[in-house]
Design an enzyme around this catalytic site. Structure first.
Site, mmCIF file in Angstrom:
data_model
loop_
_atom_site.group_PDB
_atom_site.id
_atom_site.type_symbol
_atom_site.label_atom_id
_atom_site.label_comp_id
_atom_site.label_asym_id
_atom_site.label_seq_id
_atom_site.Cartn_x
_atom_site.Cartn_y
_atom_site.Cartn_z
ATOM 1 N N HIS A 82 19.430 -11.755 1.567
ATOM 2 C CA HIS A 82 18.331 -11.380 2.452
ATOM 3 C C HIS A 82 17.041 -11.372 1.640
ATOM 4 O O HIS A 82 17.028 -10.939 0.498
ATOM 5 C CB HIS A 82 18.579 -9.981 3.022
ATOM 6 C CG HIS A 82 17.496 -9.533 3.944
ATOM 7 N ND1 HIS A 82 17.494 -9.849 5.282
ATOM 8 C CD2 HIS A 82 16.354 -8.820 3.723
ATOM 9 C CE1 HIS A 82 16.405 -9.345 5.850
ATOM 10 N NE2 HIS A 82 15.699 -8.724 4.919
ATOM 11 N N ASP A 161 17.772 -1.158 15.628
ATOM 12 C CA ASP A 161 16.744 -1.710 14.731
ATOM 13 C C ASP A 161 15.813 -2.658 15.482
ATOM 14 O O ASP A 161 14.614 -2.702 15.207
ATOM 15 C CB ASP A 161 17.379 -2.444 13.548
ATOM 16 C CG ASP A 161 16.302 -3.062 12.666
ATOM 17 O OD1 ASP A 161 15.516 -2.293 12.069
ATOM 18 O OD2 ASP A 161 16.196 -4.297 12.611
ATOM 19 N N ARG A 168 7.723 -0.197 15.381
ATOM 20 C CA ARG A 168 7.006 -0.003 14.107
ATOM 21 C C ARG A 168 5.925 -1.068 13.927
ATOM 22 O O ARG A 168 4.850 -0.780 13.399
ATOM 23 C CB ARG A 168 8.000 -0.063 12.935
ATOM 24 C CG ARG A 168 8.892 1.162 12.847
ATOM 25 C CD ARG A 168 10.078 0.904 11.928
ATOM 26 N NE ARG A 168 9.673 0.468 10.621
ATOM 27 C CZ ARG A 168 10.359 -0.391 9.858
ATOM 28 N NH1 ARG A 168 11.496 -0.898 10.266
ATOM 29 N NH2 ARG A 168 9.907 -0.732 8.680
ATOM 30 N N SER A 183 16.389 -0.513 7.869
ATOM 31 C CA SER A 183 16.342 -1.640 8.796
ATOM 32 C C SER A 183 17.094 -2.843 8.214
ATOM 33 O O SER A 183 17.972 -3.433 8.855
ATOM 34 C CB SER A 183 14.868 -1.989 9.059
ATOM 35 O OG SER A 183 14.730 -3.251 9.630
ATOM 36 N N LYS A 187 21.406 -4.062 9.085
ATOM 37 C CA LYS A 187 21.779 -5.399 9.561
ATOM 38 C C LYS A 187 22.752 -6.078 8.590
ATOM 39 O O LYS A 187 23.696 -6.743 9.008
ATOM 40 C CB LYS A 187 20.521 -6.258 9.753
ATOM 41 C CG LYS A 187 19.725 -5.804 10.987
ATOM 42 C CD LYS A 187 18.404 -6.513 11.131
ATOM 43 C CE LYS A 187 17.383 -6.042 10.145
ATOM 44 N NZ LYS A 187 16.000 -6.317 10.445
HETATM 45 N N1 URA Z 1 12.479 -6.777 7.390
HETATM 46 C C1 URA Z 1 13.308 -6.056 8.170
HETATM 47 O O1 URA Z 1 14.345 -6.539 8.623
HETATM 48 N N2 URA Z 1 12.963 -4.780 8.453
HETATM 49 C C2 URA Z 1 11.843 -4.196 7.988
HETATM 50 O O2 URA Z 1 11.619 -3.044 8.265
HETATM 51 C C3 URA Z 1 10.987 -4.973 7.188
HETATM 52 C C4 URA Z 1 11.331 -6.260 6.903
#
Ligand code: URA
Length: 425
Positions: A82, A161, A168, A183, A187
């Site tokens: 990621h 999320d 957000r 967040s 995932k």
């Molecule tokens: N990427 C994400 O998946 N979540 C965040 O809060 C910031 C960047």
């Protein structure tokens, strides 16, 4: 429980209990707590922060709101990666097939780009026919068959999320470490991989502007991954200039192919090999950089990538097609010297104007447009030499070109940015 009491508790700098966090997230995901209360709570977190225990509870409460993918039918240590977002970040397109070409399965769910950062899904969709949606069993079957799949996140993966991130985004509460960490990691945990490589970008083109902040985010995410039994390593990488040479969806696919053919700049090629070494190490496969490099330039990653494109409905003849952008505008140096700065944020925003990125979710993309930097930071240029080529489907006016040139800093200092700044494990 009442949301107002939990907002007040956080506002006053107190810790919420595990039960309180679970209740809040569950109630928000099921629509019992409205956006305005969740926004107030996110702002309270922005100012008061969260303890390590609260951040873990938040992460796991978010995971519990949706599906958790079971990858156990795939043999071996399943890996995922990621990135916290970058400009010209095509790393997944090369790294995932490279790692898979060593026999380490890569099962990855990716996101779209928003604003100046590009998303892997958008790049893959620049390939005609590529299907980013795949049912869970087809996803697993593909990884069993060819060792690799990159698809879009299902709506059922951490729905809390999805809601909270959108909230957000419009309430100035994105850039706070416990919320970013929970967040991202919710995932990654729900997506089921055993081993996770996190690329935490730092610089003016990234969420994290300083190395200290990036380190804190990286460590928080690594600790969250490890706490639930996932092998997790983070690398802090430079986002002061774009990654590699291209920004823009098709242009980045083409650069990825060039890297996989050994025809790209050595710096970006080396960077990918170093990341691959770490990711392979996470899966218990120790390989030296020379072996990884040879593997890459001999086309093994490209063969895997093509197998994935084909398996997901992509048109292989379209894959290698050059950009069809109508205009290609060359930017030349007005003086000789070294390229001192190529600010990632400014060029990301510039490319976005021509459709390479979205400023709001509903914007459509022009996959063919973008920028290719012929020169990068640290390179020498002579007066009149080409620094960059802008690909667009609209003619660029002089104002835009002047603005572009203003952002290219040429001077006498030979800066040598380091791609991987630090490894956090
Ligand atoms: N990427 C994400 O998946 N979540 C965040 O809060 C910031 C960047």
């Amino acid at each position: 429980m009442r949301a107002v009491d939990l907002i007040q508790k956080k506002r006053d700098g107190l810790e919420l209990t595990t039960d309180e966090i679970q209740w809040l997230i569950e109630s928000y995901a099921s629509g019992k707590v409205p956006d305005y209360q969740m926004a107030a709570w996110a702002m309270a977190v922005y100012f008061q922060g969260m303890s390590t225990r609260e951040t873990k509870d938040l992460t796991m409460a978010m995971v519990a709101t949706g599906d958790q993918i079971d990858l156990s039918a795939i043999q071996g240590i399943k890996t995922d990666k990621h990135s916290t977002g970058g400009v010209g970040d095509k790393v997944t397109l090369i790294l995932a097939p490279l790692v898979a070409s060593f026999g380490v399965p890569v099962a990855k769910m990716s996101g779209r780009g928003l604003g100046h950062t590009g998303g892997t899904l958008d790049k893959l969709e620049a390939i005609k026919g590529y299907q980013i949606e795949q049912a869970q069993d087809a996803f697993i079957k593909q990884v069993q068959a060819i060792g690799l799949s990159v698809i879009g996140q299902s709506n059922q993966l951490v729905p809390a999320d999805k809601l909270l991130y959108a909230l957000r985004d419009v309430t100035a509460t994105v850039d706070i470490i416990p919320l970013i960490a929970s967040s991202v990691m919710s995932k990654k945990i729900a997506a089921g991989a055993d081993a996770i490589l996190l690329d935490v970008t730092v610089g003016q083109g990234a969420f994290m502007k300083t190395i200290e902040e990036a380190e804190e985010l990286a460590q928080t995410m690594v600790d969250l991954g490890k706490a639930v039994g996932r092998q997790t390593v983070a690398v802090i990488t430079d986002m002061s200039q774009p990654v590699g040479q291209a920004i823009g969806n098709r242009l980045e696919v083409l650069e990825a192919i060039a890297i996989m053919k050994g025809q790209a700049r050595e710096d970006v090629t080396q960077f990918i090999c170093e990341l691959a070494q770490i990711m392979l190490g996470l899966a218990g496969k120790e390989e030296d950089l020379k072996t990884i490099h040879e593997h890459l330039i001999k086309g093994k990653a490209l063969a895997k990538f093509e197998a994935m494109v084909e398996a997901q409905g992509g048109d292989l003849s379209d894959l290698h097609r050059p950009s069809s952008a109508e205009f290609v505008t060359e930017i030349t140096a007005e003086e000789a010297g070294f390229i001192e700065e190529l600010p990632a944020l400014a060029f990301g925003l510039f490319a976005m104007k021509f459709g390479a990125g979205r400023s709001v979710k509903t914007d459509s993309l022009d996959y063919e447009s973008g920028i290719v930097f012929v020169k990068k930071v640290g390179d020498r240029v002579n007066k009149g030499e080409i620094i960059a080529k802008i690909y667009s489907n609209q003619k660029l006016n002089d104002n835009l070109l002047t603005n572009f040139k203003k952002n290219v800093k040429i001077g006498t200092t030979k800066n040598q940015p380091k791609d991987i700044i630090k490894i956090i494990s």
